[in-house]
Design a protein around this motif. Structure first.
Motif, PDB file in Angstrom:
ATOM      1  N   CYS A 114       0.839  -1.191   0.000  1.00 23.86           N
ATOM      2  CA  CYS A 114       0.000   0.000   0.000  1.00 23.86           C
ATOM      3  C   CYS A 114       0.881   1.252   0.000  1.00 23.86           C
ATOM      4  O   CYS A 114       1.787   1.365   0.820  1.00 23.86           O
ATOM      5  CB  CYS A 114      -0.874  -0.030   1.248  1.00 23.86           C
ATOM      6  SG  CYS A 114      -1.752   1.515   1.539  1.00 23.86           S
ATOM      7  N   SER A 146       0.083   4.067   0.906  1.00 24.23           N
ATOM      8  CA  SER A 146      -0.335   4.950   1.978  1.00 24.23           C
ATOM      9  C   SER A 146       0.147   4.479   3.349  1.00 24.23           C
ATOM     10  O   SER A 146       0.685   5.247   4.127  1.00 24.23           O
ATOM     11  CB  SER A 146      -1.857   5.071   1.957  1.00 24.23           C
ATOM     12  OG  SER A 146      -2.301   5.973   2.909  1.00 24.23           O
ATOM     13  N   CYS A 147      -0.043   3.201   3.644  1.00 25.66           N
ATOM     14  CA  CYS A 147       0.306   2.730   4.986  1.00 25.66           C
ATOM     15  C   CYS A 147       1.231   1.511   4.982  1.00 25.66           C
ATOM     16  O   CYS A 147       1.542   0.974   6.031  1.00 25.66           O
ATOM     17  CB  CYS A 147      -0.956   2.417   5.779  1.00 25.66           C
ATOM     18  SG  CYS A 147      -1.773   0.907   5.261  1.00 25.66           S
ATOM     19  N   GLY A 149       0.625  -1.478   4.044  1.00 31.04           N
ATOM     20  CA  GLY A 149      -0.019  -2.767   4.227  1.00 31.04           C
ATOM     21  C   GLY A 149       0.088  -3.561   2.937  1.00 31.04           C
ATOM     22  O   GLY A 149       0.491  -3.025   1.907  1.00 31.04           O
ATOM     23  N   CYS A 168      -6.254  -2.234   0.129  1.00 31.65           N
ATOM     24  CA  CYS A 168      -5.458  -2.383   1.338  1.00 31.65           C
ATOM     25  C   CYS A 168      -6.388  -2.717   2.504  1.00 31.65           C
ATOM     26  O   CYS A 168      -7.321  -1.972   2.778  1.00 31.65           O
ATOM     27  CB  CYS A 168      -4.684  -1.095   1.619  1.00 31.65           C
ATOM     28  SG  CYS A 168      -3.835  -1.131   3.205  1.00 31.65           S
ATOM     29  N   CYS A 199      -6.071   0.341   5.434  1.00 28.80           N
ATOM     30  CA  CYS A 199      -6.580   1.709   5.310  1.00 28.80           C
ATOM     31  C   CYS A 199      -7.726   1.816   4.301  1.00 28.80           C
ATOM     32  O   CYS A 199      -8.254   2.892   4.081  1.00 28.80           O
ATOM     33  CB  CYS A 199      -5.447   2.672   4.937  1.00 28.80           C
ATOM     34  SG  CYS A 199      -4.784   2.404   3.289  1.00 28.80           S
TER      35      CYS A 199
HETATM   36 ZN   LIG Z   1      -3.038   0.993   3.403  1.00 24.34          ZN
END
Ligand SMILES: [Zn+2]
Ligand SMILES: [Zn+2]
Length: 122
Positions: free
Chosen positions: A3, A5-6, A8, A23, A26
């Motif tokens: 991911c 963003s995070c 994952g 994901c 998130c």
């Molecule tokens: Zn994520």
């Protein structure tokens, strides 16, 4: 794939009968434009129109493409109420944060309804 963003691990899921990557941590989604167009045109039966997506702590900085590792571009998407989304110029994938996919769908449906209204009753 990770991911953007995070960090994952992205999982393949079915959304409105279209396979996309999501994901689990998130709820961000990674998909290509033909898939997004397909989802957009599908009536979201489970979306409540009065539901407001107030995303707190929304991250709007540059994102790295999980597929090819280059920085994604910010582009406008949507005819009726354009949203800023992240798109990879190299592999043509789109990253949407939690709620953005629903927002695009709802905006499209509202646009569709307004178009029908101007046609008048039959
Ligand atoms: Zn994520
Ligand atoms: Zn890429």
């Amino acid at each position: 794939m990770q991911c953007p963003s995070c960090r994952g691990q992205l999982e393949t899921i079915k959304y409105e009968r279209v396979e996309i990557l999501q994901c689990p941590l998130c709820s961000g989604t990674l998909l290509d434009e033909p898939s997004l167009n397909k989802i957009e045109k599908t009536r979201g039966r489970f979306i409540s129109r009065n539901q407001s997506h107030t995303v707190t702590g929304h991250y709007d900085g540059p994102r790295t493409c999980p597929s090819c590792d280059i920085t994604m571009e910010k582009v406008k998407y949507g005819k009726y109420s354009p949203k800023t989304i992240d798109r990879c110029p190299q592999c043509d994938v789109i990253w949407l944060d939690k709620g953005e996919l629903e927002d695009i769908q709802v905006a499209y449906e509202m646009f569709d309804e307004n178009t029908n209204k101007t046609k008048g009753p039959q």
